[in-house]
Motif scaffolding. Structure first.
Motif, PDB file in Angstrom:
ATOM      1  N   HIS A 113       5.214  10.819   0.294  1.00  9.74           N
ATOM      2  CA  HIS A 113       4.683   9.399  -0.189  1.00  9.74           C
ATOM      3  C   HIS A 113       5.313   8.367   0.702  1.00  9.74           C
ATOM      4  O   HIS A 113       6.506   8.423   0.790  1.00  9.74           O
TER       5      HIS A 113
ATOM      6  N   ASP B 268       0.861  -1.179   0.072  1.00 10.14           N
ATOM      7  CA  ASP B 268       0.041   0.103   0.053  1.00 10.14           C
ATOM      8  C   ASP B 268       0.931   1.289  -0.020  1.00 10.14           C
ATOM      9  O   ASP B 268       2.202   1.240   0.095  1.00 10.14           O
ATOM     10  N   CYS B 269       0.207   2.327  -0.300  1.00 10.91           N
ATOM     11  CA  CYS B 269       0.853   3.751  -0.064  1.00 10.91           C
ATOM     12  C   CYS B 269       0.040   4.747   0.761  1.00 10.91           C
ATOM     13  O   CYS B 269      -1.148   4.474   0.400  1.00 10.91           O
ATOM     14  N   GLU B 270       0.602   5.690   0.874  1.00 12.73           N
ATOM     15  CA  GLU B 270      -0.253   7.128   1.647  1.00 12.73           C
ATOM     16  C   GLU B 270       0.420   8.294   0.924  1.00 12.73           C
ATOM     17  O   GLU B 270       1.837   8.227   0.970  1.00 12.73           O
ATOM     18  N   GLN B 271      -0.302   9.126   0.515  1.00  6.06           N
ATOM     19  CA  GLN B 271       0.251  10.108   0.070  1.00  6.06           C
ATOM     20  C   GLN B 271      -0.392  11.635   0.844  1.00  6.06           C
ATOM     21  O   GLN B 271      -1.670  11.526   1.240  1.00  6.06           O
ATOM     22  N   GLU B 272       0.403  12.450   0.974  1.00  2.73           N
ATOM     23  CA  GLU B 272       0.021  13.996   1.284  1.00  2.73           C
ATOM     24  C   GLU B 272       0.490  14.771   0.500  1.00  2.73           C
ATOM     25  O   GLU B 272       1.508  15.132  -0.008  1.00  2.73           O
TER      26      GLU B 272
END
Length: 359
Positions: free
Chosen positions: A155, A101-105
């Motif tokens: 990221h 998974d990935c998380e982005q701001e």
């Protein structure tokens, strides 16, 4: 949970020592933010947001990682520490890898002409975890992205380095290192005996393939060639439930009535969170396609065609194109939905070239 035994504890302690160390320093995007890449991205996803076109265009925020990717040649600036971390996991027997998974701001819009730079750090290494894929460690890196020297976004990218289910991990008394081995029906009898505690001298000798029954061979071949399972989560469970009933369901926003596929938690046209579904009629055309030759995988028989199919309802989805030789698939070819049983437990939606298709 953390690994039991000194060997596992030692590996975990060594892995944790890499937390906070750089994974990449002073990376530079291979291309400036540019309109052609933005256009291709939007066309592939069917995103018609006017903010992504014209003189004042911005890039879709979710393209953040695209501007930092190294391409087929990879990242030239990856740190020694990150390579050492992966090497340590490989040496301990955790040789398989999957992105989870990935998380982005997003901190500011990216516009054509922006020069992208980035730095990355090894943010965390989990305790040893057991998943349906196998047992291993989650490694999370955090990339801080700048545009023209200004913070543009963050990221986080997470991978699982693991030993696949069915493959035992054991410590070698000769080397003190962890090794992996198969204790399955195709392993030598002496090795199976050693790993199951049986006396090798009394282990049942292997039968030649000619003496195995057809059913035994069929079970063995099936276990080696089972198709990968789709990832089912709370956002797409309704789609797969529909597939189980031979229905191809498309999400529809209750606020603006826009259809969307693949399934998402919110509408990418208006941001609405409420939705219902419509059932696809099953008619479509090949919008684009690729022919897969590599890499080989036991569950597939290359070469085969994978198509981006535009449904009559206007959305597009990716699936196999069947009923026609792979080298005869053409853009614009009419196709029709059917459900193909690939093994005893799994059915998948595929698209068959219809009668009268030019082949």
């Amino acid at each position: 949970m953390g690994g039991a035994g000194g060997g596992y504890e030692d590996v975990y302690a060594r892995l944790k020592a890499y937390e906070g160390r750089a994974a990449a320093v002073g990376g530079v995007g291979k291309d400036l933010v540019n309109a052609p890449m933005i256009r291709h991205w939007c066309e592939a996803l069917g995103d018609t947001n006017p903010a992504y076109a014209g003189a004042e265009a911005v890039a879709p925020p979710t393209m953040l990682q695209a501007w930092t990717m190294g391409g087929l040649s990879g990242h030239e600036g990856r740190s020694e520490a990150y390579d050492e971390l992966l090497g340590l996991l490989d040496g301990a027997g955790y040789t398989s890898v999957v992105a989870t998974d990935c998380e982005q701001e997003y901190l500011r819009p990216l516009r054509p002409g922006d020069r992208i730079t980035f730095d990355a750090v090894i943010e965390s290494v989990s305790e040893r975890k057991t998943t349906k894929l196998g047992t291993g460690y989650f490694v999370t890196t955090r990339m801080d992205v700048q545009a023209e020297g200004e913070p543009a976004g963050t990221h986080r990218f997470r991978i699982l380095k693991y030993v696949p289910v069915g493959r035992a991990r054991r410590d070698s008394p000769a080397t003190g290192r962890a090794e992996s081995s198969e204790a399955g029906p195709d392993a030598p009898a002496s090795r199976r005996a050693a790993e199951t505690g049986a006396d090798a001298t009394t282990a049942r000798p292997e039968r030649s393939d000619s003496k195995r029954s057809d059913s035994e061979r069929s079970r063995s071949e099936r276990s080696r060639s089972e198709r990968p399972r789709p990832v089912v989560n709370r956002d797409n469970a309704g789609f797969w439930e529909g597939v189980s009933r031979h229905r191809l369901l498309i999400q529809r926003c209750e606020e603006c009535r826009t259809l969307r596929f693949p399934w998402l938690p919110g509408c990418n046209a208006c941001g609405g969170l409420e939705w219902d579904t419509v059932e696809a009629a099953g008619e479509g055309t090949v919008y684009s396609y690729v022919v897969m030759h590599h890499p080989p995988f036991p569950a597939f028989d290359p070469p085969y065609a994978v198509g981006l199919v535009e449904l009559a309802e206007g959305v597009r989805m990716i699936s196999n194109v069947v009923g026609v030789p792979h080298d005869m698939v053409r853009i614009g070819m009419p196709v029709r939905l059917e459900f193909e049983r690939v093994d005893e437990e799994l059915e998948l939606p595929v698209f068959r070239a219809t009668e009268g298709s030019e082949v």
